[in-house]
Motif scaffolding. Structure first.
Motif, PDB file in Angstrom:
ATOM      1  N   ARG A   8       0.815  -1.222   0.000  1.00  0.00           N
ATOM      2  CA  ARG A   8       0.000   0.000   0.000  1.00  0.00           C
ATOM      3  C   ARG A   8       0.847   1.270   0.000  1.00  0.00           C
ATOM      4  NH1 ARG A   8      -5.112  -0.658   3.957  1.00  0.00           N
ATOM      5  NH2 ARG A   8      -5.743   1.052   2.586  1.00  0.00           N
ATOM      6  N   THR A  10       2.223   4.862  -1.392  1.00  0.00           N
ATOM      7  CA  THR A  10       1.744   6.063  -2.071  1.00  0.00           C
ATOM      8  C   THR A  10       2.924   7.007  -2.243  1.00  0.00           C
ATOM      9  OG1 THR A  10      -0.528   5.902  -1.243  1.00  0.00           O
ATOM     10  CG2 THR A  10       0.233   8.086  -1.890  1.00  0.00           C
ATOM     11  N   GLN A  11       3.015   7.611  -3.412  1.00  0.00           N
ATOM     12  CA  GLN A  11       4.062   8.598  -3.673  1.00  0.00           C
ATOM     13  C   GLN A  11       3.457   9.789  -4.386  1.00  0.00           C
ATOM     14  OE1 GLN A  11       6.490   9.805  -2.689  1.00  0.00           O
ATOM     15  NE2 GLN A  11       8.353   9.669  -3.892  1.00  0.00           N
ATOM     16  N   SER A  12       3.790  10.988  -3.909  1.00  0.00           N
ATOM     17  CA  SER A  12       3.241  12.223  -4.475  1.00  0.00           C
ATOM     18  C   SER A  12       4.350  13.223  -4.710  1.00  0.00           C
ATOM     19  CB  SER A  12       2.193  12.831  -3.536  1.00  0.00           C
ATOM     20  OG  SER A  12       1.153  11.915  -3.251  1.00  0.00           O
ATOM     21  N   HIS A  16       0.383  16.398  -6.509  1.00  0.00           N
ATOM     22  CA  HIS A  16       0.084  15.420  -7.560  1.00  0.00           C
ATOM     23  C   HIS A  16       0.473  14.020  -7.089  1.00  0.00           C
ATOM     24  CE1 HIS A  16      -0.510  13.588 -11.384  1.00  0.00           C
ATOM     25  NE2 HIS A  16       0.786  13.363 -11.591  1.00  0.00           N
ATOM     26  N   THR A  17      -0.511  13.145  -6.916  1.00  0.00           N
ATOM     27  CA  THR A  17      -0.266  11.767  -6.490  1.00  0.00           C
ATOM     28  C   THR A  17       0.029  10.915  -7.721  1.00  0.00           C
ATOM     29  OG1 THR A  17      -1.732  12.014  -4.584  1.00  0.00           O
ATOM     30  CG2 THR A  17      -1.205   9.769  -5.272  1.00  0.00           C
ATOM     31  N   VAL A  19       1.581   7.528  -7.436  1.00  0.00           N
ATOM     32  CA  VAL A  19       1.331   6.133  -7.084  1.00  0.00           C
ATOM     33  C   VAL A  19       0.324   6.122  -5.947  1.00  0.00           C
ATOM     34  CG1 VAL A  19       2.350   3.978  -6.247  1.00  0.00           C
ATOM     35  CG2 VAL A  19       3.653   5.456  -7.779  1.00  0.00           C
ATOM     36  N   ARG A  20      -0.727   5.293  -6.090  1.00  0.00           N
ATOM     37  CA  ARG A  20      -1.842   5.338  -5.144  1.00  0.00           C
ATOM     38  C   ARG A  20      -2.074   3.970  -4.506  1.00  0.00           C
ATOM     39  NH1 ARG A  20      -5.106   9.807  -6.961  1.00  0.00           N
ATOM     40  NH2 ARG A  20      -4.317  10.612  -8.946  1.00  0.00           N
ATOM     41  N   ASP A  21      -1.732   3.842  -3.239  1.00  0.00           N
ATOM     42  CA  ASP A  21      -2.123   2.679  -2.438  1.00  0.00           C
ATOM     43  C   ASP A  21      -1.798   1.372  -3.167  1.00  0.00           C
ATOM     44  OD1 ASP A  21      -3.175   1.716  -0.037  1.00  0.00           O
ATOM     45  OD2 ASP A  21      -5.149   1.371  -0.937  1.00  0.00           O
ATOM     46  N   ASP A 207      -3.190   5.158 -13.879  1.00  0.00           N
ATOM     47  CA  ASP A 207      -3.411   6.212 -12.883  1.00  0.00           C
ATOM     48  C   ASP A 207      -2.828   5.858 -11.518  1.00  0.00           C
ATOM     49  OD1 ASP A 207      -4.770   7.700 -14.787  1.00  0.00           O
ATOM     50  OD2 ASP A 207      -6.717   6.872 -14.243  1.00  0.00           O
ATOM     51  N   GLY A 208      -1.613   5.312 -11.517  1.00  0.00           N
ATOM     52  CA  GLY A 208      -0.924   5.059 -10.262  1.00  0.00           C
ATOM     53  C   GLY A 208      -1.346   3.813  -9.528  1.00  0.00           C
ATOM     54  N   ARG A 209      -2.231   3.020 -10.129  1.00  0.00           N
ATOM     55  CA  ARG A 209      -2.709   1.790  -9.491  1.00  0.00           C
ATOM     56  C   ARG A 209      -2.466   0.600 -10.421  1.00  0.00           C
ATOM     57  NH1 ARG A 209      -7.048   5.432  -8.198  1.00  0.00           N
ATOM     58  NH2 ARG A 209      -7.271   5.740  -5.946  1.00  0.00           N
TER      59      ARG A 209
END
Length: 353
Positions: A8, A10-12, A16-17, A19-21, A207-209
């Motif tokens: 899990r 996350t990188q922002s 602007h995020t 990578v998400r969870d 989208d980062g997921r």
């Protein structure tokens, strides 16, 4: 216990995020790949694993040890960069030996010779990077990354600077080298052919997921989402009616599904009367002269052994068909077709905007 575990993260960047969870696991000796378009966050994940970027939340474990706050040089991770990053003033042997400082001269020489042989460059140690082809330079970069025997190898778009034919050949060579060495690796690429050729397991990112983390076979034949189905391989969606729990009718035939059919959201129970859309890939649409179902050739692309035909159905909708190249039909010519679908991929219709 997985050799690489990401839990899990996350990188922002500011607001602007990227990578998400995101979570994933890679077994020891397994080759994994993050596949997606530019900007989906795949390279950021790789940089987080390497320690080049600190994650905002979540955790990363390599070999059972949490490395989230560990500096890059202490993570025992090898890296193969997109541009090779070889030292132009050092010969090939010295490039490979660069990460072996602290070992005796005899140990370094033995390891360099071993790696040169494993990547097919025995006898090239005295040459310099500019004297080698792009494919040879990439193999040197791989050997240099493998030299210190890292716990994990990361490959960042490793074939993007090579021509298509060389990419295909080298991707198979790299897989063989990694498997022989028993290295756990994770690669990022936007090219699904590379991903499928190299990796045991692939994560399609959007989208980062990760939309789906699966084998190449399942990504193609059993996509978990419509976006994965559209991204992986070629194909078009055709409207269909559910006439039974395991049967759908299209304008060019009836299909019997061995997989659950996802019906429209308005359908309370998957049964008769649902309207869905079925993915037809080029190998699902078979050219057969005797078939009563006719389609018109509106475009074709010669691919050596095959033509990729774009065919217009009586309704005006279009499908793709991969046909042996001795069937050379003219534009505007009607041809017979039939369906041969082993895996029915179906989703509810896209809602009107």
């Amino acid at each position: 216990m997985p050799h690489l575990r990401i839990d899990r993260i996350t990188q922002s960047y500011q607001d602007h995020t990227v990578v998400r969870d995101l979570s994933l696991t890679v077994a020891r000796g397994e080759i994994a790949c993050l596949l997606g378009t530019s900007g989906c966050g795949k390279t950021t994940v790789l940089r987080c694993i390497a320690g080049f970027e600190q994650i905002r939340q979540g955790g990363i474990w390599i070999g059972g040890k949490e490395v989230s706050g560990v500096p890059p040089e202490q993570r025992c991770v090898g890296m193969v960069f997109q541009d090779y990053a070889l030292f132009p003033h050092l010969n090939i042997a010295s490039n490979i030996a660069f990460g072996l400082r602290g070992r005796s001269a005899a140990e370094r020489q033995r390891r360099v010779e071993e790696l040169l042989a494993s990547v097919g460059l025995a006898g090239h140690g005295d040459k310099y990077p500019h004297q080698l082809s792009g494919g040879q330079q990439q193999r040197v970069a791989l050997a240099r990354a493998l030299a210190p025997s890292p716990q994990l190898l990361l490959l960042d778009e490793p074939f993007s600077n090579l021509d298509v034919e060389l990419r295909e050949r080298l991707s198979l060579e790299v897989r063989a080298i990694l498997k022989e060495a028993g290295i756990t690796a994770i690669m990022v690429t936007h090219d699904q052919n590379e991903a499928f050729a190299v990796a045991d397991v692939v994560g399609v990112m959007r989208d980062g997921r990760i939309e789906q983390w699966d084998t190449p076979y399942n990504l193609y034949h059993r996509p978990a989402t419509r976006s994965v189905a559209e991204f992986v391989g070629h194909g078009v969606f055709i409207p269909a009616d559910v006439v039974a729990r395991d049967t759908v009718r299209l304008e060019i035939g009836v299909l019997h599904s061995q997989l659950p059919l996802e019906c429209a959201a308005s359908c309370v129970e998957c049964g008769k009367g649902c309207r869905i859309e079925v993915l037809l890939r080029p190998d699902d649409v078979i050219h057969e002269d005797a078939s009563p179902i006719q389609a018109t050739v509106v475009a074709k692309a010669f691919r050596g052994a095959n033509f990729l035909y774009t065919l217009r159905l009586p309704s005006g909708r279009e499908v793709l068909s991969l046909v042996p190249s001795h069937h050379n039909h003219a534009l505007g010519e009607p041809i017979g077709i039939r369906l041969d679908v082993d895996h029915v991929v179906a989703f509810g219709p896209v809602a009107a905007q």
